[in-house]
Motif scaffolding. Structure first.
Motif, PDB file in Angstrom:
ATOM      1  N   ASN A   1     -38.481  45.624 -88.551  1.00  0.00           N
ATOM      2  CA  ASN A   1     -39.227  45.089 -89.255  1.00  0.00           C
ATOM      3  C   ASN A   1     -39.276  43.853 -88.307  1.00  0.00           C
ATOM      4  OD1 ASN A   1     -40.971  43.362 -89.886  1.00  0.00           O
ATOM      5  ND2 ASN A   1     -39.605  43.347 -92.069  1.00  0.00           N
ATOM      6  N   VAL A   2     -39.957  43.721 -87.251  1.00  0.00           N
ATOM      7  CA  VAL A   2     -39.859  42.709 -86.221  1.00  0.00           C
ATOM      8  C   VAL A   2     -40.622  41.512 -86.616  1.00  0.00           C
ATOM      9  CG1 VAL A   2     -40.794  42.313 -83.170  1.00  0.00           C
ATOM     10  CG2 VAL A   2     -39.614  44.337 -84.067  1.00  0.00           C
ATOM     11  N   ALA A   3     -41.481  41.568 -86.808  1.00  0.00           N
ATOM     12  CA  ALA A   3     -42.314  40.276 -88.158  1.00  0.00           C
ATOM     13  C   ALA A   3     -41.576  40.051 -89.654  1.00  0.00           C
ATOM     14  CB  ALA A   3     -43.759  40.475 -88.782  1.00  0.00           C
ATOM     15  N   ARG A   4     -40.149  38.625 -88.832  1.00  0.00           N
ATOM     16  CA  ARG A   4     -39.916  38.311 -89.435  1.00  0.00           C
ATOM     17  C   ARG A   4     -39.625  36.637 -89.388  1.00  0.00           C
ATOM     18  NH1 ARG A   4     -34.173  38.317 -89.059  1.00  0.00           N
ATOM     19  NH2 ARG A   4     -34.000  39.325 -87.570  1.00  0.00           N
ATOM     20  N   PHE A   5     -38.551  36.027 -90.165  1.00  0.00           N
ATOM     21  CA  PHE A   5     -37.701  35.154 -89.544  1.00  0.00           C
ATOM     22  C   PHE A   5     -36.440  35.261 -88.360  1.00  0.00           C
ATOM     23  CE2 PHE A   5     -34.785  30.891 -90.353  1.00  0.00           C
ATOM     24  CZ  PHE A   5     -36.290  30.132 -90.132  1.00  0.00           C
ATOM     25  N   TYR A   6     -36.558  34.214 -87.921  1.00  0.00           N
ATOM     26  CA  TYR A   6     -34.615  34.986 -86.851  1.00  0.00           C
ATOM     27  C   TYR A   6     -34.492  33.213 -86.587  1.00  0.00           C
ATOM     28  CZ  TYR A   6     -37.367  38.622 -85.015  1.00  0.00           C
ATOM     29  OH  TYR A   6     -38.336  39.981 -84.780  1.00  0.00           O
TER      30      TYR A   6
ATOM     31  N   GLY B   1     -33.084  30.454 -78.619  1.00  0.00           N
ATOM     32  CA  GLY B   1     -33.540  29.156 -78.294  1.00  0.00           C
ATOM     33  C   GLY B   1     -32.061  28.660 -79.216  1.00  0.00           C
ATOM     34  N   ILE B   2     -32.675  27.013 -79.167  1.00  0.00           N
ATOM     35  CA  ILE B   2     -32.126  26.854 -79.654  1.00  0.00           C
ATOM     36  C   ILE B   2     -31.973  25.808 -81.842  1.00  0.00           C
ATOM     37  CG2 ILE B   2     -30.750  25.579 -78.239  1.00  0.00           C
ATOM     38  CD1 ILE B   2     -31.986  23.415 -77.950  1.00  0.00           C
ATOM     39  N   GLY B   3     -33.770  26.834 -82.146  1.00  0.00           N
ATOM     40  CA  GLY B   3     -33.529  26.806 -83.183  1.00  0.00           C
ATOM     41  C   GLY B   3     -34.197  27.503 -83.370  1.00  0.00           C
ATOM     42  N   PRO B   4     -34.884  28.032 -84.881  1.00  0.00           N
ATOM     43  CA  PRO B   4     -35.055  28.748 -85.748  1.00  0.00           C
ATOM     44  C   PRO B   4     -36.961  29.535 -85.369  1.00  0.00           C
ATOM     45  CG  PRO B   4     -34.232  27.866 -87.489  1.00  0.00           C
ATOM     46  CD  PRO B   4     -34.341  26.973 -85.971  1.00  0.00           C
ATOM     47  N   ALA B   5     -36.954  31.059 -85.351  1.00  0.00           N
ATOM     48  CA  ALA B   5     -38.202  31.317 -85.336  1.00  0.00           C
ATOM     49  C   ALA B   5     -39.064  31.913 -86.622  1.00  0.00           C
ATOM     50  CB  ALA B   5     -38.632  31.725 -84.003  1.00  0.00           C
ATOM     51  N   GLU B   6     -39.877  31.742 -86.434  1.00  0.00           N
ATOM     52  CA  GLU B   6     -41.049  32.606 -87.621  1.00  0.00           C
ATOM     53  C   GLU B   6     -41.932  33.729 -86.981  1.00  0.00           C
ATOM     54  OE1 GLU B   6     -42.533  32.806 -91.896  1.00  0.00           O
ATOM     55  OE2 GLU B   6     -42.801  30.859 -90.884  1.00  0.00           O
ATOM     56  N   VAL B   7     -42.009  35.124 -87.168  1.00  0.00           N
ATOM     57  CA  VAL B   7     -42.757  35.511 -85.542  1.00  0.00           C
ATOM     58  C   VAL B   7     -44.373  35.446 -87.013  1.00  0.00           C
ATOM     59  CG1 VAL B   7     -43.745  38.068 -85.565  1.00  0.00           C
ATOM     60  CG2 VAL B   7     -41.296  37.254 -85.048  1.00  0.00           C
ATOM     61  N   THR B   8     -45.168  35.400 -86.390  1.00  0.00           N
ATOM     62  CA  THR B   8     -46.123  34.594 -87.066  1.00  0.00           C
ATOM     63  C   THR B   8     -47.452  35.943 -87.548  1.00  0.00           C
ATOM     64  OG1 THR B   8     -47.344  33.738 -85.457  1.00  0.00           O
ATOM     65  CG2 THR B   8     -46.457  32.707 -87.546  1.00  0.00           C
ATOM     66  N   GLN B   9     -47.575  36.719 -85.743  1.00  0.00           N
ATOM     67  CA  GLN B   9     -48.411  37.774 -85.587  1.00  0.00           C
ATOM     68  C   GLN B   9     -47.562  38.669 -84.430  1.00  0.00           C
ATOM     69  OE1 GLN B   9     -51.875  36.717 -83.365  1.00  0.00           O
ATOM     70  NE2 GLN B   9     -53.093  38.394 -84.259  1.00  0.00           N
ATOM     71  N   MET B  10     -47.962  39.978 -84.741  1.00  0.00           N
ATOM     72  CA  MET B  10     -46.961  41.152 -84.008  1.00  0.00           C
ATOM     73  C   MET B  10     -48.599  42.175 -83.854  1.00  0.00           C
ATOM     74  SD  MET B  10     -44.027  43.905 -84.731  1.00  0.00           S
ATOM     75  CE  MET B  10     -45.093  44.739 -86.174  1.00  0.00           C
ATOM     76  N   LYS B  11     -48.692  42.473 -82.403  1.00  0.00           N
ATOM     77  CA  LYS B  11     -49.785  43.272 -81.958  1.00  0.00           C
ATOM     78  C   LYS B  11     -48.575  44.031 -80.934  1.00  0.00           C
ATOM     79  CE  LYS B  11     -54.095  40.106 -82.224  1.00  0.00           C
ATOM     80  NZ  LYS B  11     -54.254  39.666 -81.200  1.00  0.00           N
ATOM     81  N   ILE B  12     -49.430  45.666 -81.856  1.00  0.00           N
ATOM     82  CA  ILE B  12     -48.616  46.772 -80.751  1.00  0.00           C
ATOM     83  C   ILE B  12     -49.614  47.773 -80.301  1.00  0.00           C
ATOM     84  CG2 ILE B  12     -46.682  48.782 -81.251  1.00  0.00           C
ATOM     85  CD1 ILE B  12     -45.785  47.083 -83.484  1.00  0.00           C
ATOM     86  N   TRP B  13     -49.369  48.042 -79.092  1.00  0.00           N
ATOM     87  CA  TRP B  13     -50.824  48.796 -78.109  1.00  0.00           C
ATOM     88  C   TRP B  13     -49.906  49.829 -78.123  1.00  0.00           C
ATOM     89  CZ3 TRP B  13     -51.149  43.852 -77.869  1.00  0.00           C
ATOM     90  CH2 TRP B  13     -51.981  43.271 -78.038  1.00  0.00           C
ATOM     91  N   LEU B  14     -50.248  51.730 -77.906  1.00  0.00           N
ATOM     92  CA  LEU B  14     -49.566  52.887 -77.493  1.00  0.00           C
ATOM     93  C   LEU B  14     -50.657  53.133 -76.807  1.00  0.00           C
ATOM     94  CD1 LEU B  14     -46.387  53.840 -76.869  1.00  0.00           C
ATOM     95  CD2 LEU B  14     -46.647  55.159 -78.942  1.00  0.00           C
TER      96      LEU B  14
END
Length: 173
Positions: free
Chosen positions: A114-119, A73-86
């Motif tokens: 570490n995926v749940a972070r600021f991008y 995108g053209i702006g920053p993103a902050e991941v607020t929630q991550m869900k993983i199923w296996l």
């Protein structure tokens, strides 16, 4: 007709009414411009996270695999929630994917990030990796493709929420 019976036009009143109407119109225009500018800024700073999956089949029929998250995108993103199923089981982090999958390769050379972070803009993060040192069998790769599902919820600077997912919904329990 007598002069006293004629109505006189009070230009001061009409000037005052015209001034108030123009001021109200200017106020409405300013508010509308502020609203449209804010909407434009929201769109101008919208993040767009997406998954990128790369794999390569080696001559011995084993597979290297890498799953990344990119902010395109053209702006920053902050991941607020991550869900993983296996395999229908929800797991707590990307570091639990390889042990839960029971991969034959040594787990100390398999990667997880570490995926749940600021991008920031054009930022990239590894989710999981099985590189040339830790190749997957075809069965492990197929199991990973069929059973892994990751959902990310992220926000823009303006607090607007978005979601992105990787994997089939049927893998979720």
């Amino acid at each position: 007709m007598d002069q006293s019976e004629k109505r006189s036009i009070h230009w001061e009143k009409w000037t005052a009414v015209g001034t108030v109407v123009m001021a109200v119109c200017a106020l409405i225009t300013s508010l509308w411009q502020g609203y449209t500018l804010q909407q434009h800024n929201k769109l101008s700073l919208r993040p767009y996270l997406e998954f990128e999956a790369n794999f390569q089949r080696m001559p011995d029929k084993r597979i290297s695999f890498e799953l990344l998250v990119n902010n395109n995108g053209i702006g920053p993103a902050e991941v607020t929630q991550m869900k993983i199923w296996l395999g229908g089981e929800q797991i707590s982090s990307t570091h639990r994917i390889w042990p839960t999958l029971k991969v034959a390769a040594p787990t100390d050379c398999l990667g997880a990030g570490n995926v749940a972070r600021f991008y920031k803009v054009d930022d990239q993060q590894m989710v999981i990796r099985a590189d040339e040192k830790c190749l997957l069998t075809d069965a492990e790769y197929q199991k990973l493709q069929q059973q892994l599902r990751i959902e990310l919820t992220y926000q823009s600077l303006y607090g607007d929420s978005y979601q992105v997912s990787w994997g089939e919904p049927a893998a979720r329990g």
